[in-house]
Design a protein around this motif. Structure first.
Motif, PDB file in Angstrom:
ATOM      1  N   ALA A 112     -20.784   9.119 -12.860  1.00 31.32           N
ATOM      2  CA  ALA A 112     -19.672   9.167 -12.752  1.00 31.32           C
ATOM      3  C   ALA A 112     -18.808   8.187 -13.696  1.00 31.32           C
ATOM      4  O   ALA A 112     -19.364   7.288 -14.223  1.00 31.32           O
ATOM      5  N   SER A 113     -17.524   8.350 -14.049  1.00 33.55           N
ATOM      6  CA  SER A 113     -16.755   7.555 -14.848  1.00 33.55           C
ATOM      7  C   SER A 113     -15.237   7.576 -14.325  1.00 33.55           C
ATOM      8  O   SER A 113     -14.741   8.218 -13.502  1.00 33.55           O
ATOM      9  N   ILE A 114     -14.653   6.416 -14.933  1.00 32.93           N
ATOM     10  CA  ILE A 114     -13.358   5.999 -14.402  1.00 32.93           C
ATOM     11  C   ILE A 114     -12.588   5.649 -15.781  1.00 32.93           C
ATOM     12  O   ILE A 114     -13.158   4.513 -16.555  1.00 32.93           O
ATOM     13  N   ALA A 115     -11.522   6.308 -15.963  1.00 39.42           N
ATOM     14  CA  ALA A 115     -10.645   5.890 -17.109  1.00 39.42           C
ATOM     15  C   ALA A 115      -9.727   4.739 -16.816  1.00 39.42           C
ATOM     16  O   ALA A 115      -9.261   4.439 -15.558  1.00 39.42           O
ATOM     17  N   SER A 116      -9.051   3.972 -17.729  1.00 43.12           N
ATOM     18  CA  SER A 116      -8.269   2.816 -17.688  1.00 43.12           C
ATOM     19  C   SER A 116      -7.100   3.562 -16.567  1.00 43.12           C
ATOM     20  O   SER A 116      -6.179   2.570 -16.141  1.00 43.12           O
ATOM     21  N   GLY A 117      -6.628   4.613 -17.035  1.00 40.40           N
ATOM     22  CA  GLY A 117      -5.396   5.378 -16.218  1.00 40.40           C
ATOM     23  C   GLY A 117      -5.927   5.589 -14.944  1.00 40.40           C
ATOM     24  O   GLY A 117      -4.862   6.043 -14.078  1.00 40.40           O
ATOM     25  N   GLY A 118      -6.975   5.554 -14.513  1.00 40.78           N
ATOM     26  CA  GLY A 118      -7.530   5.827 -13.364  1.00 40.78           C
ATOM     27  C   GLY A 118      -8.250   7.356 -12.728  1.00 40.78           C
ATOM     28  O   GLY A 118      -8.778   7.473 -11.692  1.00 40.78           O
ATOM     29  N   ARG A 119      -8.228   7.988 -13.913  1.00 41.52           N
ATOM     30  CA  ARG A 119      -8.998   9.338 -13.674  1.00 41.52           C
ATOM     31  C   ARG A 119     -10.180   9.123 -13.560  1.00 41.52           C
ATOM     32  O   ARG A 119     -10.807   8.259 -14.174  1.00 41.52           O
ATOM     33  N   ILE A 120     -10.826   9.850 -12.469  1.00 38.62           N
ATOM     34  CA  ILE A 120     -12.204   9.665 -12.200  1.00 38.62           C
ATOM     35  C   ILE A 120     -12.840  11.023 -12.175  1.00 38.62           C
ATOM     36  O   ILE A 120     -12.432  11.854 -11.484  1.00 38.62           O
ATOM     37  N   ASN A 121     -14.088  11.025 -12.606  1.00 31.61           N
ATOM     38  CA  ASN A 121     -14.902  12.173 -12.657  1.00 31.61           C
ATOM     39  C   ASN A 121     -16.325  11.822 -11.928  1.00 31.61           C
ATOM     40  O   ASN A 121     -16.801  10.701 -12.230  1.00 31.61           O
ATOM     41  N   TYR A 122     -16.968  12.780 -11.345  1.00 29.98           N
ATOM     42  CA  TYR A 122     -18.395  12.734 -10.887  1.00 29.98           C
ATOM     43  C   TYR A 122     -19.219  13.933 -11.179  1.00 29.98           C
ATOM     44  O   TYR A 122     -18.725  15.046 -10.987  1.00 29.98           O
ATOM     45  N   ALA A 123     -20.607  13.538 -11.181  1.00 28.77           N
ATOM     46  CA  ALA A 123     -21.312  14.428 -11.340  1.00 28.77           C
ATOM     47  C   ALA A 123     -21.452  15.508 -10.000  1.00 28.77           C
ATOM     48  O   ALA A 123     -21.104  14.831  -9.064  1.00 28.77           O
ATOM     49  N   ASP A 124     -21.736  16.714 -10.024  1.00 27.65           N
ATOM     50  CA  ASP A 124     -21.558  17.631  -8.961  1.00 27.65           C
ATOM     51  C   ASP A 124     -22.773  16.986  -8.174  1.00 27.65           C
ATOM     52  O   ASP A 124     -22.436  17.045  -6.682  1.00 27.65           O
ATOM     53  N   SER A 125     -23.668  16.450  -8.501  1.00 29.94           N
ATOM     54  CA  SER A 125     -24.972  16.038  -7.414  1.00 29.94           C
ATOM     55  C   SER A 125     -24.329  14.766  -6.624  1.00 29.94           C
ATOM     56  O   SER A 125     -25.187  14.499  -5.725  1.00 29.94           O
ATOM     57  N   VAL A 126     -23.506  14.162  -7.114  1.00 27.37           N
ATOM     58  CA  VAL A 126     -23.300  12.802  -6.293  1.00 27.37           C
ATOM     59  C   VAL A 126     -21.795  12.797  -5.573  1.00 27.37           C
ATOM     60  O   VAL A 126     -21.513  12.078  -4.729  1.00 27.37           O
ATOM     61  N   LYS A 127     -20.826  13.977  -5.784  1.00 26.19           N
ATOM     62  CA  LYS A 127     -19.762  14.178  -5.067  1.00 26.19           C
ATOM     63  C   LYS A 127     -19.786  13.989  -3.737  1.00 26.19           C
ATOM     64  O   LYS A 127     -20.811  14.509  -3.119  1.00 26.19           O
ATOM     65  N   GLY A 128     -19.067  13.201  -2.962  1.00 23.69           N
ATOM     66  CA  GLY A 128     -19.051  13.017  -1.592  1.00 23.69           C
ATOM     67  C   GLY A 128     -19.948  11.902  -1.088  1.00 23.69           C
ATOM     68  O   GLY A 128     -19.793  11.461  -0.175  1.00 23.69           O
ATOM     69  N   ARG A 129     -20.713  11.336  -2.208  1.00 20.44           N
ATOM     70  CA  ARG A 129     -21.735  10.265  -1.809  1.00 20.44           C
ATOM     71  C   ARG A 129     -21.441   9.187  -2.635  1.00 20.44           C
ATOM     72  O   ARG A 129     -21.872   7.952  -1.970  1.00 20.44           O
ATOM     73  N   PHE A 130     -21.080   9.051  -3.780  1.00 18.02           N
ATOM     74  CA  PHE A 130     -20.739   7.998  -4.767  1.00 18.02           C
ATOM     75  C   PHE A 130     -19.436   7.702  -4.915  1.00 18.02           C
ATOM     76  O   PHE A 130     -18.442   8.759  -4.936  1.00 18.02           O
ATOM     77  N   THR A 131     -19.034   6.623  -4.953  1.00 18.62           N
ATOM     78  CA  THR A 131     -17.609   6.072  -5.256  1.00 18.62           C
ATOM     79  C   THR A 131     -17.520   4.947  -6.408  1.00 18.62           C
ATOM     80  O   THR A 131     -18.311   4.140  -6.098  1.00 18.62           O
ATOM     81  N   ILE A 132     -16.951   5.417  -7.539  1.00 17.98           N
ATOM     82  CA  ILE A 132     -16.927   4.397  -8.517  1.00 17.98           C
ATOM     83  C   ILE A 132     -15.469   3.842  -8.516  1.00 17.98           C
ATOM     84  O   ILE A 132     -14.546   4.551  -8.011  1.00 17.98           O
ATOM     85  N   SER A 133     -15.477   2.370  -8.990  1.00 18.97           N
ATOM     86  CA  SER A 133     -14.125   1.609  -8.843  1.00 18.97           C
ATOM     87  C   SER A 133     -14.165   0.638  -9.899  1.00 18.97           C
ATOM     88  O   SER A 133     -15.410   0.309 -10.478  1.00 18.97           O
TER      89      SER A 133
END
Length: 116
Positions: free
Chosen positions: A49-70
């Motif tokens: 997972a990644s999070i940009a300074s502007g707030g854009r977030i991306n997740y690997a398909d394998s963890v979507k819906g289960r992991f949350t980055i902040s």
């Protein structure tokens, strides 16, 4: 030199939860992109997972819906909340920060083990 230190890993049963933390020794404003990566034995390191300074977030398909980055800029800390953990999530999890000049900073890693 900013250092990144992960914590929160451990052993958990399948279906359980963990929250990883990545604490920076300095301001995380220097990072325009932060992320969590993981490496399982015998496999390449992969972006979780990644999070940009502007707030854009991306997740690997394998963890979507289960992991949350902040990220909490006031505490200079990034988090990864993981729920519904699976044995295939077992890996060493690394914190990464990338500056605008594309310099990468890495933590030492924290082990996550999910038992079936």
């Amino acid at each position: 030199q900013v250092q990144l230190v992960e914590s929160g890993g451990g052993l958990v049963q399948a279906g359980g939860s963990l929250r990883l933390s990545c604490a920076a020794s300095g301001s995380i404003f220097m990072f325009n992109l932060m992320g969590w990566h993981r490496q399982a034995p015998g496999k390449q390191r992969e972006l979780v997972a990644s999070i940009a300074s502007g707030g854009r977030i991306n997740y690997a398909d394998s963890v979507k819906g289960r992991f949350t980055i902040s990220r909490d800029n006031a505490k200079n800390t990034m988090y990864l909340q993981m729920i519904s953990l699976k044995p295939e999530d077992t890996a060493v999890y690394y914190c990464n920060g990338r500056t605008i000049s594309n310099r990468d900073y890495w933590g030492q890693g924290t082990q996550v083990t999910v038992s079936s």
